[in-house]
Design a protein around this motif. Structure first.
Motif, PDB file in Angstrom:
ATOM      1  N   UNK A  20       0.834  -1.205   0.000  1.00  0.00           N
ATOM      2  CA  UNK A  20       0.000   0.000   0.000  1.00  0.00           C
ATOM      3  C   UNK A  20       0.873   1.262   0.000  1.00  0.00           C
ATOM      4  N   UNK A  21       1.924   1.230   0.827  1.00  0.00           N
ATOM      5  CA  UNK A  21       2.829   2.389   0.882  1.00  0.00           C
ATOM      6  C   UNK A  21       3.493   2.601  -0.476  1.00  0.00           C
ATOM      7  N   UNK A  22       3.930   1.493  -1.089  1.00  0.00           N
ATOM      8  CA  UNK A  22       4.621   1.592  -2.375  1.00  0.00           C
ATOM      9  C   UNK A  22       3.699   2.139  -3.459  1.00  0.00           C
ATOM     10  N   UNK A  23       2.438   1.679  -3.449  1.00  0.00           N
ATOM     11  CA  UNK A  23       1.486   2.154  -4.458  1.00  0.00           C
ATOM     12  C   UNK A  23       1.211   3.641  -4.260  1.00  0.00           C
ATOM     13  N   UNK A  24       1.049   4.053  -2.986  1.00  0.00           N
ATOM     14  CA  UNK A  24       0.817   5.479  -2.724  1.00  0.00           C
ATOM     15  C   UNK A  24       2.025   6.315  -3.133  1.00  0.00           C
ATOM     16  N   UNK A  25       3.221   5.793  -2.850  1.00  0.00           N
ATOM     17  CA  UNK A  25       4.431   6.507  -3.265  1.00  0.00           C
ATOM     18  C   UNK A  25       4.508   6.612  -4.786  1.00  0.00           C
ATOM     19  N   UNK A  26       4.182   5.493  -5.449  1.00  0.00           N
ATOM     20  CA  UNK A  26       4.204   5.513  -6.906  1.00  0.00           C
ATOM     21  C   UNK A  26       3.160   6.477  -7.457  1.00  0.00           C
ATOM     22  N   UNK A  27       1.980   6.486  -6.829  1.00  0.00           N
ATOM     23  CA  UNK A  27       0.936   7.410  -7.268  1.00  0.00           C
ATOM     24  C   UNK A  27       1.408   8.853  -7.123  1.00  0.00           C
TER      25      UNK A  27
END
Length: 576
Positions: free
Chosen positions: A169-176
């Protein structure tokens, strides 16, 4: 009666004294008969007469009877947990068949083991056990310890899985956030560039507009003069005007025609690169990423990494040709996706193409000494050079025609090069404090988040490659006879030193993502697992193997050497 006042514990210790139990059914009838049996199901002591009812009533036949002569039957039954009873006949084990290595009750001994030669009473051999029960206890303690370790590992795995999911979830938010930032920057950049283009275009159009106004005024004035003379002039005036203004009218008409022919319609638009376009699907149908669940069984690494076998297919001698100035040295080789081979000749400044039979089918003259080559796609390769701080990109057509497509300026001396992903390279350096770096296809440079040792490698003393599946960088150290395997995710490394690794030169990723290393002193290709285990070592029919590359499907390798006067390039078939 003199002993009636003694304590129970003291009574039990009197030599020769045997503790007697009375039959409980008899006691209920005011009779005192000594008990001969104990029924664990009824939980009472019984004499022989009372216990015989178990043989009469069918409902009592499964009750478990033991002789009180064996000690305290209630305690024995509790501690043994019915281990002393035959599963088939529910009788006490009294015999042991040494022929079949089985415990027997009286029925088993008669029915199943009457033909055996050695059936003995358990009580006669019980004291002669060679493997004491304490050994079983030690084994069980070890098993318990292992089971507790498994339970701990399972709990740890569950906790780690939960942490991994949070990290997703953190990685996806960072990527977003990163994608939004990229598009915000893109919007600003494109807007600025669009304003510049608009200003430049407006200036050009304004110039044309000014010229057109003057031309329109000239045409209008000339037309008014002609119409006035045609309407009011005398024949003489008309004749003079016709001849006098003919040249001017022709010039004005010609200019008008040219203006019409040179009219331009100016549009401006923005198009995304193909790599950035997403298909017009719902996010539930197309996910721009992949959720991977990877299960690694402990101790299974060796079973996955099998030793490879090499079968020679073809070989060519790299002799100096008519247009070569120096002796050939292939400092870089790589496979194209269709099976052709690209090689760079360092001494003669060439890029060459070979077919699957190692027949030369294309050549391109370079202006510098190339060091290494990496295939990017079906028609594009990248080349590092010895001097000049540049990486050149060449286009290699299906017809084996080669041309330069672009050159990227860089700030580091790069030697070995391989593809990291669709947009980046992993490049080994020389005469630099960082042994390996990341360079994008547009020339942007950055470092790995790894603490590499503070060592500067002179040119041709180290080579590198990259394992995409596990995010690991491999670096060879020629002078230290060592191969380093760096794990980028954990910032750890494996140091591989072995008598089979002598003067390691080029490296490549082989079958099952193992590592193939050219060893110049032993004239071998050594196969190493990612954990640093030597899996195989293949003796080559060449001296000083220098460079190795592996085909995309991991079924072929090509090796080129660096032996003065005897340069060879050889192709092998890989099998396991």
């Amino acid at each position: 009666m003199a002993e009636s006042g003694s304590k129970k514990g003291e009574d039990d210790k009197v030599p020769g004294r045997v503790k007697e139990h009375l039959c409980q059914p008899c006691l209920s009838k005011d009779k005192q008969n000594v008990a001969d049996k104990f029924c664990s199901t009824c939980n009472e002591f019984q004499c022989n007469d009372c216990s015989n009812v178990h043989n009469v009533l069918a409902i009592l036949k499964n009750h478990k009877l033991v002789s009180v002569k064996e000690g305290n039957p209630s305690t024995t039954l509790f501690e043994m947990k019915n281990l002393e009873l035959c599963d088939q006949h529910q009788k006490l084990f009294e015999f042991f068949c040494e022929d079949d290595n089985k415990l027997c009750c009286s029925t088993c001994a008669i029915v199943n083991h009457r033909k055996c030669h050695s059936v003995v009473e358990i009580k006669t051999i019980a004291g002669k056990i060679t493997s004491p029960i304490s050994t079983l206890g030690e084994k069980l303690k070890e098993a318990k310890k292992a089971a507790e370790s498994v339970a701990k590992h399972i709990c740890s795995s569950k906790d780690q899985l939960a942490e991994d999911i949070k990290e997703i979830h953190v990685k996806i938010r960072q990527m977003r956030d990163e994608v939004i930032r990229i598009f915000d920057d893109l919007e600003d950049s494109v807007a600025k560039r669009a304003k510049i283009l608009q200003r430049e275009t407006f200036e050009n159009l304004s110039k044309k507009q000014t010229q057109n106004k003057k031309h329109l005024a000239d045409v209008t004035s000339c037309l008014e003069t002609i119409e006035s003379i045609f309407k009011n002039g005398t024949p003489v005036q008309k004749y003079i005007a016709e001849h006098k203004m003919e040249s001017n009218v022709n010039t004005l008409c010609r200019n008008t025609k040219e203006e019409c022919q040179n009219l331009e319609t100016v549009n401006i638009s923005f198009h995304f690169d193909e790599t950035l376009k997403l298909p017009p699907l719902q996010i539930t149908e197309y996910v721009p990423g992949q959720l991977l669940l990877k299960s690694t069984r402990q101790g299974d690494v060796n079973s996955v990494n099998k030793a490879m076998k090499l079968t020679p297919i073809s070989a060519i001698s790299l002799k100096k040709t008519g247009d070569d100035i120096n002796e050939t040295l292939y400092s870089g080789v790589d496979f194209l996706p269709d099976g052709r081979l690209v090689a760079v000749d360092n001494t003669n400044k060439k890029c060459l193409v070979y077919n699957e039979k190692l027949e030369k089918v294309g050549s391109y003259q370079l202006s510098y000494h190339p060091l290494s080559v990496a295939v990017i796609s079906e028609k594009e390769v990248a080349i590092t050079r010895g001097i000049g701080y540049k990486i050149e990109f060449l286009h290699v057509s299906k017809c084996n025609e080669i041309r330069s497509s672009k050159i990227c300026n860089v700030n580091t001396n790069y030697y070995s090069i391989c593809l990291k992903d669709d947009r980046q390279f992993v490049v080994g350096t020389f005469d630099e404090p960082r042994p390996v770096r990341i360079v994008s296809l547009t020339g942007e440079e950055r470092d790995f988040s790894v603490n590499f040792p503070n060592k500067i490698y002179p040119i041709d003393t180290s080579a590198s490659t990259y394992i995409k599946s596990s995010d690991k960088v491999v670096i060879t150290d020629r002078d230290e006879h060592t191969v380093y395997i760096y794990d980028i995710k954990t910032d750890t490394r494996v140091v591989v030193k072995d008598d089979q690794i002598q003067l390691p030169r080029g490296a490549a990723v082989g079958p099952s993502d193992t590592i193939l290393v050219c060893c110049g002193k032993t004239n071998t290709i050594v196969q190493i697992s990612q954990t640093g285990q030597i899996l195989s070592s293949y003796k080559l029919d060449m001296t000083y193997p220098f460079r190795v590359c592996v085909s995309r499907d991991k079924s072929f390798i090509v090796v080129a050497n660096n032996c003065p006067g005897n340069k060879i390039m050889q192709k092998f078939k890989i099998s396991c």
